[in-house]
Design an enzyme around this catalytic site. Sequence first.
Site, mmCIF file in Angstrom:
data_model
loop_
_atom_site.group_PDB
_atom_site.id
_atom_site.type_symbol
_atom_site.label_atom_id
_atom_site.label_comp_id
_atom_site.label_asym_id
_atom_site.label_seq_id
_atom_site.Cartn_x
_atom_site.Cartn_y
_atom_site.Cartn_z
ATOM 1 N N HIS A 1 -1.493 11.567 -1.451
ATOM 2 C CA HIS A 1 -2.683 10.840 -0.964
ATOM 3 C C HIS A 1 -3.410 11.858 -0.501
ATOM 4 O O HIS A 1 -4.675 12.106 -1.190
ATOM 5 C CB HIS A 1 -2.345 9.951 0.142
ATOM 6 C CG HIS A 1 -3.708 9.359 0.748
ATOM 7 N ND1 HIS A 1 -4.563 10.125 1.799
ATOM 8 C CD2 HIS A 1 -4.507 8.209 0.584
ATOM 9 C CE1 HIS A 1 -5.509 9.634 1.994
ATOM 10 N NE2 HIS A 1 -5.721 8.422 1.281
ATOM 11 N N GLU B 27 -4.204 4.091 -8.096
ATOM 12 C CA GLU B 27 -5.349 4.728 -7.758
ATOM 13 C C GLU B 27 -5.512 6.104 -8.029
ATOM 14 O O GLU B 27 -4.492 6.927 -7.942
ATOM 15 C CB GLU B 27 -5.522 4.753 -6.078
ATOM 16 C CG GLU B 27 -6.935 5.481 -5.696
ATOM 17 C CD GLU B 27 -7.153 5.563 -4.366
ATOM 18 O OE1 GLU B 27 -6.532 4.659 -3.334
ATOM 19 O OE2 GLU B 27 -8.179 6.325 -3.855
ATOM 20 N N HIS C 260 0.827 -1.175 0.148
ATOM 21 C CA HIS C 260 0.026 -0.015 -0.207
ATOM 22 C C HIS C 260 0.817 1.283 0.014
ATOM 23 O O HIS C 260 1.899 1.345 0.787
ATOM 24 C CB HIS C 260 -0.863 0.038 1.402
ATOM 25 C CG HIS C 260 -2.036 1.150 1.474
ATOM 26 N ND1 HIS C 260 -2.130 1.799 2.718
ATOM 27 C CD2 HIS C 260 -2.817 1.585 0.179
ATOM 28 C CE1 HIS C 260 -3.161 2.548 2.077
ATOM 29 N NE2 HIS C 260 -3.600 2.484 1.047
ATOM 30 N N GLU D 298 0.436 -0.308 -4.540
ATOM 31 C CA GLU D 298 -0.629 0.555 -4.956
ATOM 32 C C GLU D 298 -0.007 1.925 -4.622
ATOM 33 O O GLU D 298 0.830 2.266 -3.709
ATOM 34 C CB GLU D 298 -1.721 0.084 -3.915
ATOM 35 C CG GLU D 298 -3.075 0.935 -4.064
ATOM 36 C CD GLU D 298 -3.230 2.254 -3.267
ATOM 37 O OE1 GLU D 298 -3.927 3.106 -3.439
ATOM 38 O OE2 GLU D 298 -1.824 2.696 -2.498
ATOM 39 N N ASP E 138 -1.281 6.366 -4.852
ATOM 40 C CA ASP E 138 -2.381 7.467 -5.166
ATOM 41 C C ASP E 138 -1.626 8.441 -6.277
ATOM 42 O O ASP E 138 -0.659 9.047 -6.184
ATOM 43 C CB ASP E 138 -2.895 8.066 -4.191
ATOM 44 C CG ASP E 138 -3.031 7.098 -2.940
ATOM 45 O OD1 ASP E 138 -3.959 6.232 -3.248
ATOM 46 O OD2 ASP E 138 -2.553 7.138 -2.029
HETATM 47 O O1 G3P Z 1 -6.445 1.646 -3.193
HETATM 48 C C1 G3P Z 1 -6.897 1.358 -1.959
HETATM 49 C C2 G3P Z 1 -6.512 2.256 -0.868
HETATM 50 O O2 G3P Z 1 -5.450 2.939 -1.137
HETATM 51 C C3 G3P Z 1 -7.913 3.241 -0.780
HETATM 52 O O3 G3P Z 1 -7.671 4.121 0.145
HETATM 53 O O4 G3P Z 1 -7.227 6.232 1.490
HETATM 54 O O5 G3P Z 1 -5.683 4.672 1.441
HETATM 55 O O6 G3P Z 1 -6.013 5.737 -0.852
HETATM 56 P P1 G3P Z 1 -6.478 5.159 0.485
HETATM 57 MG MG MG Z 2 -4.822 4.561 -2.191
#
Ligand code: G3P
Ligand code: MG
Length: 244
Positions: free
Chosen positions: A53, A113, A11, A38, A40
Amino acid sequence: MIWPYPRVVAHRGAGTLAPENTLGAIRHGASLGFRGVEFDVMLAGDGTPLLIHDETLERTTDGKGAVAHMPYAEIAKFDAGRWLAERWSGERVPLFADAGCLCRELGVWANVEIKPAKGFEAQTGRAVAEMARELWRGADRPPVLSSFAPEALIAAKVAGPELPRGMLVGRVPADWKARMRELDCVAVHCDYRTLTQPLLEEIHASGYAVLVWTVNDPREAKKLLDWGIDCIVTDRLDLIAPHC
Ligand code: G3P
Ligand code: MG
């Protein structure tokens, strides 16, 4: 859908082990054996796609202000690592272009994302998809583009129809089938705490994959993998093995 991507994904780069959404984090996750990441992507004020993020710089950099109101050249001056630990100082808010190139170089698959600032949903979806097409041109495994914002997914589909998309939600909505069809997604990305085994089976039976976030307890990870979950996203690269 048969999920052709890694089953355990780091993440925001490397979860808690490195400053989120930085190139250092992506390298760190890969060095620990994680084959999927993953992160953002948002647009700077000049439309440049970058990794972050929050809509503001304060939490993860030593800068201040709204990402969507500052050109990338300004944002790039800020430190994006020292907030976590001194040894990470020097990390910057990376360009999406650089993060994509790094993933390809390291052989790490990406769940990108699309994280639009409010009001920039379609613009961000379009920009991310256009750039992703270029970055992963000819790649065996394209990234999956996901978003909480339906407008971003629709714009991403128009700009890069061949790129797979994930519908990102907290709880899977009652009308998930209609929404998946409308957004033309291959996977549901939901909060693992809201998923049940029967719902997973129902989604699978309709031909879609399921990714869950953010699974940080190894027992929960094992349970979900035993259920047949396609992918878990984790912050705890120190507790959950990349190949489990
Ligand atoms: O994509 C999964 C997760 O990253 C979604 O929540 O707030 O961590 O971007 P967040
Ligand atoms: Mg995310």
